[in-house]
Enzyme design. Structure first.
Site, mmCIF file in Angstrom:
data_model
loop_
_atom_site.group_PDB
_atom_site.id
_atom_site.type_symbol
_atom_site.label_atom_id
_atom_site.label_comp_id
_atom_site.label_asym_id
_atom_site.label_seq_id
_atom_site.Cartn_x
_atom_site.Cartn_y
_atom_site.Cartn_z
ATOM 1 N N HIS A 53 11.410 17.948 77.764
ATOM 2 C CA HIS A 53 11.956 18.426 76.452
ATOM 3 C C HIS A 53 11.596 19.616 76.074
ATOM 4 O O HIS A 53 10.578 20.223 76.342
ATOM 5 C CB HIS A 53 11.669 17.272 75.406
ATOM 6 C CG HIS A 53 12.377 15.747 75.651
ATOM 7 N ND1 HIS A 53 12.440 14.793 74.687
ATOM 8 C CD2 HIS A 53 13.053 15.576 76.645
ATOM 9 C CE1 HIS A 53 13.181 13.777 75.230
ATOM 10 N NE2 HIS A 53 13.570 14.149 76.408
ATOM 11 N N GLU A 55 9.990 20.637 73.185
ATOM 12 C CA GLU A 55 8.682 20.548 72.815
ATOM 13 C C GLU A 55 7.574 20.463 73.654
ATOM 14 O O GLU A 55 6.619 21.183 73.658
ATOM 15 C CB GLU A 55 8.299 19.491 71.821
ATOM 16 C CG GLU A 55 9.628 19.407 70.727
ATOM 17 C CD GLU A 55 10.795 18.256 70.979
ATOM 18 O OE1 GLU A 55 11.388 18.686 72.086
ATOM 19 O OE2 GLU A 55 11.021 17.557 70.155
ATOM 20 N N CYS A 83 11.069 13.190 69.771
ATOM 21 C CA CYS A 83 11.291 11.802 70.345
ATOM 22 C C CYS A 83 9.703 11.249 70.198
ATOM 23 O O CYS A 83 8.730 11.740 69.827
ATOM 24 C CB CYS A 83 11.908 11.541 71.450
ATOM 25 S SG CYS A 83 10.986 12.406 72.855
ATOM 26 N N CYS A 86 7.600 13.160 72.648
ATOM 27 C CA CYS A 86 7.065 14.399 71.993
ATOM 28 C C CYS A 86 5.948 14.280 70.892
ATOM 29 O O CYS A 86 5.048 15.145 70.881
ATOM 30 C CB CYS A 86 8.255 15.387 71.687
ATOM 31 S SG CYS A 86 9.475 15.981 73.176
#
Lengths: 147, 147
Positions: A53, A55, A83, A86
């Site tokens: 992801h 992040e 999410c 993260c």
């Protein structure tokens, strides 16, 4: 004087790189002292890794850049609500502040954590910055995929 | 016939590598069809990255090994209850089964998620396998650091 919208524009640019690569268009940057020290965009498909992801990529890059594993003086900007994964990564990073754009009712951390605060106690949180731009990019992506 | 204790011994061996490297001693392995396809141990200090948990390293290795981003036929063994971040990573992986050893009341995901199920709906979960061995290793580590 920089501000949240200025930095969120940079995160949105990262998200547009994901969009161009046919990835879910989410982007993130990490800022310390008004300087962007790390960038990331979603690369789940490219890396065949569902944990890649925006992040996580931006955080890992930030740890490498500063040579330390905590980021209390940093702010992470991300175009969409993080999410659970993260959110947990940001907990471990002790990041000073998190700013996100659009809420994510399906995959955002809040639908699991509810009222509990999952970040470091000192972490500050702001949501809704340039929300509409982030939502437009996500909608355009999913609309294109449904065709 | 392999069993959970057999595979957890392998995860504990990974944890012992972390212990020897003066890292919090947590280890993980990923198994498909009774074959260990990936291994990981905590490398937070070595990599200067607080997200370099045993589970994340083992999962990333597993994605690379099978060349796909979902692991519905795999089982991940980890010596200690996963944190929120690792829990989120396992959600994204759609892993078939998770087996852990010791509960972690401080950093385990359950203290945040409570009654909510944070994994994929089809993921199965077993806790407490060789729990005492995992606890002994953790206690030895923290006792040595307090000196």
């Amino acid at each position: 004087m920089y501000d949240d919208e200025y930095f969120m524009q940079h995160a949105l640019r990262e998200a547009s790189y994901a969009f161009e690569a046919e990835e879910v268009p989410i982007g993130a940057i990490v800022v310390i002292d008004n300087k962007i020290i790390a960038r990331g965009h979603n690369q789940v498909e490219r890396l065949n890794d569902p944990t890649a992801h925006a992040e996580i990529i931006a955080l890992t890059s930030a740890f490498n850049y500063i040579g330390a594993k905590y980021l209390p003086d940093a702010c992470l900007y991300v175009t969409v609500e993080p999410c659970l994964m993260c959110c947990g990564a940001m907990y471990w990073s002790k990041i000073g502040r998190i700013v996100y754009g659009a809420a994510d009712e399906k995959n955002g951390y809040k639908h699991i954590t509810g009222e509990k605060w999952p970040f470091h106690p000192k972490t500050q949180l702001t949501g809704g910055v340039l929300e509409e731009e982030a939502v437009s990019l996500m909608r355009a992506f999913f609309k294109a995929r449904r065709r």
